[in-house]
Motif scaffolding. Structure first.
Motif, PDB file in Angstrom:
ATOM      1  N   ARG A   1       0.826  -1.201   0.000  1.00  0.00           N
ATOM      2  CA  ARG A   1       0.000   0.000   0.000  1.00  0.00           C
ATOM      3  C   ARG A   1       0.864   1.257   0.000  1.00  0.00           C
ATOM      4  NH1 ARG A   1      -3.959   1.803   5.004  1.00  0.00           N
ATOM      5  NH2 ARG A   1      -4.528   3.861   4.209  1.00  0.00           N
ATOM      6  N   PRO A   2       0.557   2.261  -0.848  1.00  0.00           N
ATOM      7  CA  PRO A   2       1.296   3.527  -0.793  1.00  0.00           C
ATOM      8  C   PRO A   2       0.896   4.332   0.437  1.00  0.00           C
ATOM      9  CG  PRO A   2      -0.474   3.677  -2.397  1.00  0.00           C
ATOM     10  CD  PRO A   2      -0.464   2.261  -1.911  1.00  0.00           C
ATOM     11  N   HIS A   3       1.731   5.273   0.814  1.00  0.00           N
ATOM     12  CA  HIS A   3       1.476   6.108   1.988  1.00  0.00           C
ATOM     13  C   HIS A   3       1.776   7.559   1.655  1.00  0.00           C
ATOM     14  CE1 HIS A   3       0.918   2.711   4.741  1.00  0.00           C
ATOM     15  NE2 HIS A   3       1.933   2.143   4.127  1.00  0.00           N
ATOM     16  N   PRO A   4       1.091   8.504   2.319  1.00  0.00           N
ATOM     17  CA  PRO A   4       1.426   9.922   2.125  1.00  0.00           C
ATOM     18  C   PRO A   4       2.896  10.177   2.445  1.00  0.00           C
ATOM     19  CG  PRO A   4      -0.656   9.695   3.305  1.00  0.00           C
ATOM     20  CD  PRO A   4      -0.073   8.312   3.219  1.00  0.00           C
ATOM     21  N   CYS A   5       3.492  11.129   1.754  1.00  0.00           N
ATOM     22  CA  CYS A   5       4.921  11.383   1.914  1.00  0.00           C
ATOM     23  C   CYS A   5       5.209  12.568   2.827  1.00  0.00           C
ATOM     24  CB  CYS A   5       5.580  11.596   0.553  1.00  0.00           C
ATOM     25  SG  CYS A   5       4.815  12.896  -0.446  1.00  0.00           S
TER      26      CYS A   5
END
Length: 289
Positions: A192-196
């Protein structure tokens, strides 16, 4: 009658195992230990990792003396990481108090952001929000050795197109929704991608579909990864295989982004360089309200 039992296998108490039944103010919910302990530093995390004792009702449900109706929104936030409130939700202050009690910091921050943004729309989000998207793609010429035998190598060349998207959104719950919608595809599985950024308002996605002529081991060696979209409706159809759907190019990504954002009340405000060709834009702005 309530019994005081530890929430693990120690002592004489009844152990807590999946699925977990909770009695919150008379409302019974069923969930998992992974969901309840998603935020280990919260009160629920402490309760279901054995740090504090748990009360049980006569049916064996773990009992928590809080508002049972509002707890459904807390439980859904633990499940998805996104705050999705129903139409006409009018108990934001009560939900904030409950989030404070359970010490779920990401939820407290999300509610503070919503309160600062002003009145809620019918869908539970802020009346005004904005998404800014910047798109980029580059072609890289990759040289690699193809092994035919112990000392027999062939030099080959392959072009790989890499995509990158920088996305900023003032509605952090929508960004969390995108993180649930999209996933990276690697040889080790989905991720899953995550906010940076710490505020959870920026997201950067980078992916490169594997060309057919590029061997998987060479693709992995370059640390490339694909992008896919989770489509529950399509997976439920008889003629569509289950699992994430690959995102093969920027147009496919923008099409999916527009599909999700328009459903949440956004509209296209600006597309560059050609406003008439949104799916081939380099930058995009969507607004709500």
């Amino acid at each position: 009658m309530l019994d005081l039992n530890p929430p693990d296998d120690s002592g004489d108490g009844t152990p807590v195992r999946d699925p977990v039944s909770l009695n919150v103010g008379g409302q019974v919910y069923t969930t998992t230990l992974d969901t309840l302990t998603r935020y280990r530093d919260s009160m629920l995390g402490a309760m279901f990792t054995g740090q504090i004792p748990a009360l049980r009702d006569r049916r064996g449900n773990v009992f928590i003396d809080r508002d049972g109706n509002v707890f459904r929104h807390i439980l859904n936030f633990l499940r998805s990481g996104a705050l999705d409130l129903p139409r006409g939700f009018k108990e934001l202050a009560l939900l904030r108090r409950e989030a404070d009690f359970f010490q779920i910091r990401p939820l407290v921050e999300e509610l503070a952001h919503l309160e600062a943004a002003g009145p809620l729309s019918l869908r539970g989000g802020p009346l005004a929000a904005m998404i800014i998207v910047n798109c980029d793609s580059k072609v890289r010429l990759l040289h690699y050795n193809l092994r035919h035998g112990p000392e027999n190598y062939e030099l080959r060349t392959c072009s790989v197109r890499a995509f990158a998207v920088d996305l900023f959104c003032t509605w952090r719950a929508f960004l969390a929704l995108l993180c649930e919608r999209f996933c990276y595809r690697t040889s080790q599985g989905a991720a899953r991608p995550h906010p940076c950024d710490p505020g959870g308002s920026r997201l950067r996605l980078e992916w490169a579909p594997r060309p057919d002529q590029l061997p998987q081991d060479q693709y992995d060696k370059q640390r490339y990864r694909g992008l896919a979209v989770r489509d529950a409706e399509a997976a439920a159809a008889d003629d569509v295989p289950p699992g994430p759907r690959p995102v093969g190019d920027m147009q496919s990504f923008l099409e999916e982004l527009l599909k999700v954002s328009l459903a949440e009340g956004f509209r296209v405000d600006l597309a560059s360089p050609d406003p008439a060709d949104v799916l081939h834009c380099a930058s995009l702005r969507l607004v709500k309200g």
